[in-house]
Design an enzyme around this catalytic site. Structure first.
Site, PDB file in Angstrom:
ATOM      1  N   TRP A  73       0.813  -1.222   0.000  1.00 10.94           N
ATOM      2  CA  TRP A  73       0.000   0.000   0.000  1.00 10.94           C
ATOM      3  C   TRP A  73       0.842   1.265   0.000  1.00 10.94           C
ATOM      4  CZ3 TRP A  73       1.620   2.727   4.085  1.00 10.94           C
ATOM      5  CH2 TRP A  73       2.171   2.015   5.146  1.00 10.94           C
ATOM      6  N   ASN A  74       2.148   1.178   0.289  1.00 10.09           N
ATOM      7  CA  ASN A  74       2.871   2.431   0.574  1.00 10.09           C
ATOM      8  C   ASN A  74       3.263   3.219  -0.681  1.00 10.09           C
ATOM      9  OD1 ASN A  74       4.802   0.494  -0.063  1.00 10.09           O
ATOM     10  ND2 ASN A  74       6.318   1.288   1.367  1.00 10.09           N
ATOM     11  N   ARG A 133       6.520  -0.861 -11.521  1.00 15.00           N
ATOM     12  CA  ARG A 133       7.844  -1.491 -11.457  1.00 15.00           C
ATOM     13  C   ARG A 133       7.765  -2.985 -11.782  1.00 15.00           C
ATOM     14  NH1 ARG A 133      11.204   0.056  -6.073  1.00 15.00           N
ATOM     15  NH2 ARG A 133      10.623  -2.007  -5.386  1.00 15.00           N
ATOM     16  N   LYS A 152      -2.470  -8.062  -7.871  1.00 11.10           N
ATOM     17  CA  LYS A 152      -3.297  -7.883  -6.682  1.00 11.10           C
ATOM     18  C   LYS A 152      -2.724  -6.749  -5.844  1.00 11.10           C
ATOM     19  CE  LYS A 152      -3.054  -9.371  -2.629  1.00 11.10           C
ATOM     20  NZ  LYS A 152      -3.477  -8.074  -2.044  1.00 11.10           N
ATOM     21  N   ALA A 194      -2.765  -3.949  -2.683  1.00 12.63           N
ATOM     22  CA  ALA A 194      -3.135  -4.095  -1.272  1.00 12.63           C
ATOM     23  C   ALA A 194      -4.588  -3.662  -1.061  1.00 12.63           C
ATOM     24  CB  ALA A 194      -2.212  -3.243  -0.412  1.00 12.63           C
ATOM     25  N   GLY A 231       6.527  -6.400  -0.376  1.00 11.89           N
ATOM     26  CA  GLY A 231       5.821  -6.292   0.892  1.00 11.89           C
ATOM     27  C   GLY A 231       6.739  -6.668   2.035  1.00 11.89           C
ATOM     28  N   SER A 232       6.143  -7.111   3.124  1.00 12.18           N
ATOM     29  CA  SER A 232       6.928  -7.364   4.336  1.00 12.18           C
ATOM     30  C   SER A 232       7.688  -8.690   4.229  1.00 12.18           C
ATOM     31  CB  SER A 232       5.995  -7.392   5.537  1.00 12.18           C
ATOM     32  OG  SER A 232       5.074  -8.434   5.376  1.00 12.18           O
ATOM     33  N   GLU A 282      10.729  -8.297  -3.135  1.00 13.11           N
ATOM     34  CA  GLU A 282      11.199  -6.990  -2.653  1.00 13.11           C
ATOM     35  C   GLU A 282      10.620  -6.825  -1.257  1.00 13.11           C
ATOM     36  OE1 GLU A 282      13.272  -5.046  -4.150  1.00 13.11           O
ATOM     37  OE2 GLU A 282      13.294  -5.830  -6.188  1.00 13.11           O
ATOM     38  N   LEU A 283      11.452  -7.023  -0.236  1.00 11.21           N
ATOM     39  CA  LEU A 283      10.918  -7.153   1.125  1.00 11.21           C
ATOM     40  C   LEU A 283      11.319  -5.967   2.007  1.00 11.21           C
ATOM     41  CD1 LEU A 283      11.548 -10.999   1.436  1.00 11.21           C
ATOM     42  CD2 LEU A 283       9.577  -9.796   0.479  1.00 11.21           C
ATOM     43  N   CYS A 314      10.179   1.326   2.345  1.00  7.92           N
ATOM     44  CA  CYS A 314      11.135   0.250   2.622  1.00  7.92           C
ATOM     45  C   CYS A 314      12.544   0.821   2.645  1.00  7.92           C
ATOM     46  CB  CYS A 314      11.023  -0.837   1.571  1.00  7.92           C
ATOM     47  SG  CYS A 314      11.181  -0.198  -0.096  1.00  7.92           S
ATOM     48  N   GLU A 330      11.544  -2.584  11.564  1.00 11.29           N
ATOM     49  CA  GLU A 330      11.262  -1.551  10.567  1.00 11.29           C
ATOM     50  C   GLU A 330      10.235  -0.597  11.205  1.00 11.29           C
ATOM     51  OE1 GLU A 330       9.474  -3.308   7.101  1.00 11.29           O
ATOM     52  OE2 GLU A 330      10.411  -1.864   5.784  1.00 11.29           O
ATOM     53  N   SER A 345      16.249   5.832  -5.418  1.00  9.14           N
ATOM     54  CA  SER A 345      15.361   5.167  -6.384  1.00  9.14           C
ATOM     55  C   SER A 345      15.421   5.825  -7.761  1.00  9.14           C
ATOM     56  CB  SER A 345      13.918   5.222  -5.885  1.00  9.14           C
ATOM     57  OG  SER A 345      13.849   4.633  -4.609  1.00  9.14           O
TER      58      SER A 345
HETATM   59  P1  NAP Z   1       2.415  -6.820   3.542  1.00 11.68           P
HETATM   60  O1  NAP Z   1       1.490  -6.864   4.687  1.00 11.68           O
HETATM   61  O2  NAP Z   1       3.457  -7.874   3.435  1.00 11.68           O
HETATM   62  O3  NAP Z   1       1.484  -6.824   2.244  1.00 11.68           O
HETATM   63  C1  NAP Z   1       2.006  -6.699   0.954  1.00 11.68           C
HETATM   64  C2  NAP Z   1       1.045  -7.305  -0.025  1.00 11.68           C
HETATM   65  O4  NAP Z   1       0.917  -8.699   0.247  1.00 11.68           O
HETATM   66  C3  NAP Z   1      -0.369  -6.740   0.041  1.00 11.68           C
HETATM   67  O5  NAP Z   1      -0.924  -6.719  -1.237  1.00 11.68           O
HETATM   68  C4  NAP Z   1      -1.078  -7.761   0.912  1.00 11.68           C
HETATM   69  O6  NAP Z   1      -2.455  -7.784   0.680  1.00 11.68           O
HETATM   70  C5  NAP Z   1      -0.438  -9.040   0.406  1.00 11.68           C
HETATM   71  N1  NAP Z   1      -0.534 -10.167   1.315  1.00 11.68           N
HETATM   72  C6  NAP Z   1      -0.532 -10.168   2.666  1.00 11.68           C
HETATM   73  N2  NAP Z   1      -0.624 -11.442   3.116  1.00 11.68           N
HETATM   74  C7  NAP Z   1      -0.676 -12.244   2.019  1.00 11.68           C
HETATM   75  C8  NAP Z   1      -0.781 -13.645   1.814  1.00 11.68           C
HETATM   76  N3  NAP Z   1      -0.846 -14.507   2.833  1.00 11.68           N
HETATM   77  N4  NAP Z   1      -0.830 -14.118   0.552  1.00 11.68           N
HETATM   78  C9  NAP Z   1      -0.761 -13.269  -0.491  1.00 11.68           C
HETATM   79  N5  NAP Z   1      -0.672 -11.937  -0.362  1.00 11.68           N
HETATM   80  C10 NAP Z   1      -0.622 -11.423   0.875  1.00 11.68           C
HETATM   81  O7  NAP Z   1       3.170  -5.448   3.446  1.00 11.68           O
HETATM   82  P2  NAP Z   1       2.572  -3.991   3.485  1.00 11.68           P
HETATM   83  O8  NAP Z   1       2.252  -3.663   4.895  1.00 11.68           O
HETATM   84  O9  NAP Z   1       1.498  -3.831   2.468  1.00 11.68           O
HETATM   85  O10 NAP Z   1       3.810  -3.143   2.978  1.00 11.68           O
HETATM   86  C11 NAP Z   1       4.825  -2.728   3.791  1.00 11.68           C
HETATM   87  C12 NAP Z   1       6.026  -3.642   3.669  1.00 11.68           C
HETATM   88  O11 NAP Z   1       6.441  -3.673   2.310  1.00 11.68           O
HETATM   89  C13 NAP Z   1       7.228  -3.128   4.445  1.00 11.68           C
HETATM   90  O12 NAP Z   1       7.853  -4.205   5.075  1.00 11.68           O
HETATM   91  C14 NAP Z   1       8.115  -2.541   3.367  1.00 11.68           C
HETATM   92  O13 NAP Z   1       9.471  -2.504   3.698  1.00 11.68           O
HETATM   93  C15 NAP Z   1       7.838  -3.468   2.231  1.00 11.68           C
HETATM   94  N6  NAP Z   1       8.176  -2.826   0.965  1.00 11.68           N
HETATM   95  C16 NAP Z   1       9.280  -3.265   0.310  1.00 11.68           C
HETATM   96  C17 NAP Z   1       9.665  -2.649  -0.871  1.00 11.68           C
HETATM   97  C18 NAP Z   1      10.878  -3.112  -1.614  1.00 11.68           C
HETATM   98  O14 NAP Z   1      11.001  -2.743  -2.778  1.00 11.68           O
HETATM   99  N7  NAP Z   1      11.771  -3.874  -1.027  1.00 11.68           N
HETATM  100  C19 NAP Z   1       8.901  -1.595  -1.390  1.00 11.68           C
HETATM  101  C20 NAP Z   1       7.775  -1.179  -0.682  1.00 11.68           C
HETATM  102  C21 NAP Z   1       7.418  -1.817   0.496  1.00 11.68           C
HETATM  103  P3  NAP Z   1      -3.477  -7.171   1.763  1.00 11.68           P
HETATM  104  O15 NAP Z   1      -2.820  -5.965   2.335  1.00 11.68           O
HETATM  105  O16 NAP Z   1      -4.651  -6.854   0.949  1.00 11.68           O
HETATM  106  O17 NAP Z   1      -3.682  -8.265   2.747  1.00 11.68           O
END
Ligand code: NAP
Length: 490
Positions: free
Chosen positions: A160-161, A169, A184, A186, A238-239, A260-261, A294, A391, A451
């Site tokens: 979502w961020n 990307r 898909k 967020a 995501g996370s 990308e975590l 991130c 984080e 970036s």
């Molecule tokens: P998140 O909770 O891991 O969610 C990311 C995505 O995964 C969302 O679309 C979420 O959907 C989905 N998701 C969650 N559980 C899932 C599952 N069991 N199966 C399939 N999909 C699932 O992360 P977030 O809170 O949205 O984002 C913040 C995190 O992203 C931070 O840790 C940040 O560092 C990381 N991030 C990394 C980068 C990078 O390039 N390295 C860039 C941006 C963000 P729902 O939310 O709809 O459940």
């Protein structure tokens, strides 16, 4: 910005799933609410996909696959370029939608569109340069042909961020390579992706090449897609905990994955650094996106000789930040995404203070409506504090002093993450040593933001696998095929 302008714009954003070139309701008829984190109010109701809808999206991506892979690279490039142009034309509308669902100030939303849009242009340019090799084998008995093929249907999951940039990307290199996708977004920020996809449609994208599912049941919808042998690639941002879970699921099908975590970026300031530039860099690296990046600097590791002055200067700059709804003029810090984010920031700050850190400014949530947290600076953060390990994902700047270069390296590398590091020093040799010594996928040397669509973005250690952007990004969506033929003269 009037409420009517916002409502009129939101009414133009699609509210359905996009499958096989058609906008449709969820098969169950279910919907869910999208909320403005600055007000807590519902701004739109959209389709809530079921697992069956997810499979229908995969079916559409699979069906469109061969046709898209056979489409001339120039045509794929033109569609990406036209979408880039449309995004520039509609930047104010897309930025407003993003701010309304995610909270970031409008100027930052525009900045994200400038950055995220570049992936459309960059990978459009890369689409026509996918190349192979041809040559003799070392024995001289045959000819070796190495070619690149699209990996096939991809499943893209975004956070979502950065609702636009994380989508472009992934989508842009996938499409450039000749892959079809299911994306898909967020649950918290689906509207920007829906808007973006409507621009792809306007740009002439054939049916089934991009399919979008919005859902409140990400796990239930994703699992069968990932388990389906027709899927060939999973790209996730995501996370780290969710990334780990998805990697385990992907292992069953030996899927290609890009991950990308999370990050825990160190921001190292040496005693010889230009402190003014370090403070400018710190404000960007910390407070951009309300600290919810991130790449956000998480630990400010500052040489003891300048630690007090650095703390005083960033505190003075933090005092100038203006908290409020991202649509309001001059706001620099919008809301955090939800209550859980506020609770996390509060608990990390309380833990650090309880362990001896000095609270220089901020340190509390702001009364609602909306989920706001005061920009905060902590100095003298003690080893063992949670804020150094986790984080933060909020506007909290925490400073740890160090004495020697070895100390700085040890502190910076003391994390399971390795996404990005920032180093400020006037000593070129020291800067070069830090490039070698820091365990990091990316580094900002005397800059606070790294970036760029032309650069390989990604992490080492538990920050992920693979790279997005740059020359590397398209290869995440290509398979290398090798063919041997006999020497034609033999
Ligand atoms: P998140 O909770 O891991 O969610 C990311 C995505 O995964 C969302 O679309 C979420 O959907 C989905 N998701 C969650 N559980 C899932 C599952 N069991 N199966 C399939 N999909 C699932 O992360 P977030 O809170 O949205 O984002 C913040 C995190 O992203 C931070 O840790 C940040 O560092 C990381 N991030 C990394 C980068 C990078 O390039 N390295 C860039 C941006 C963000 P729902 O939310 O709809 O459940």
């Amino acid at each position: 910005m009037s409420a009517q302008t916002e409502a009129d714009l939101l009414a133009t954003v699609p509210s359905g799933l996009f499958i096989g070139g058609e906008w449709r309701e969820a098969s169950t008829g279910a919907t869910f609410d999208v909320i403005d984190p600055a007000t807590g109010e519902v701004i739109k109701r959209i389709a809530d996909a079921s697992a069956a809808d997810g499979m229908a999206a995969l079916d559409a991506a699979v069906a469109a696959g061969p046709g898209w892979a056979a489409t001339a690279p120039r045509e794929r490039a033109e569609i990406l370029r036209r979408t880039f142009d449309l995004l520039q034309q509609r930047i104010d509308e897309v930025a407003l939608v993003m701010t309304l669902e995610m909270g970031k100030p409008l100027a930052e939303a525009r900045g994200e569109i400038a950055y995220g849009g570049e992936f459309l242009r960059w990978f459009g340019e890369e689409a026509v340069r996918i190349a192979g090799r041809y040559g003799s084998n070392p024995e001289g008995t045959g000819r070796m042909i190495v070619s690149q093929r699209p990996v096939g249907p991809c499943y893209l999951i975004t956070p979502w961020n950065f609702p636009l940039a994380m989508a472009t990307r992934k989508i842009a290199p996938a499409l450039a390579a000749g892959c079809t996708v299911v994306i898909k977004p967020a649950e918290l920020t689906p509207l920007t992706t829906l808007f973006l996809v409507s621009l792809f449609v306007e740009a002439g994208l054939p049916a089934g090449v991009i399919n979008v599912i919005t859902t409140t049941s990400s796990g239930t919808v994703s699992e069968p897609i990932i388990a389906d042998p027709r899927l060939r690639k999973l790209s996730f941002t995501g996370s780290t905990p969710v990334g780990r879970r998805l990697l385990k699921q992907a292992a069953d099908n030996v899927l290609r994955t890009s991950m990308e975590l999370g990050g825990n970026a160190p921001f190292v300031v040496f005693g010889d650094a230009d402190l003014g530039k370090a403070v400018d860099g710190a404000m960007l690296a910390k407070f951009r996106n309300i600290g919810q990046a991130c790449t956000a600097a998480n630990r400010f590791i500052v040489h003891r000789s300048v630690a007090d002055e650095f703390a005083a200067r960033v505190t003075a700059r933090t005092r100038e930040l203006r908290v409020g709804r991202g649509t309001d003029d001059d706001v620099t810090i919008g809301p955090l995404i939800n209550e859980a984010a506020i609770d996390k920031a509060q608990s990390l700050v309380s833990d650090a203070v309880a362990r001896g850190a000095n609270l220089l400014i901020g340190g509390s949530a702001v009364d609602g409506p909306g989920t706001f947290y005061e920009p905060t600076v902590l100095s003298g953060v003690q080893a063992g504090s949670e804020i150094l390990r986790e984080e933060i994902f909020g506007p909290v700047l925490s400073i740890v002093p160090f004495d020697s270069e070895d100390d700085a390296v040890r502190l910076a590398n003391d994390t399971e993450y390795g996404l990005v590091s920032y180093v400020f020093t006037a000593d070129l040799a020291r800067g070069q040593r830090m490039i070698d010594r820091l365990e990091t996928g990316m580094m900002g040397l005397n800059v606070g933001v790294v970036s760029n669509a032309a650069a390989p973005f990604g992490g080492v250690k538990q920050s992920g696998v693979g790279r997005e952007g740059g020359l590397e990004g398209i290869h995440e969506y290509l398979e290398t095929k090798y063919t041997l033929t006999p020497d034609p003269f033999a």
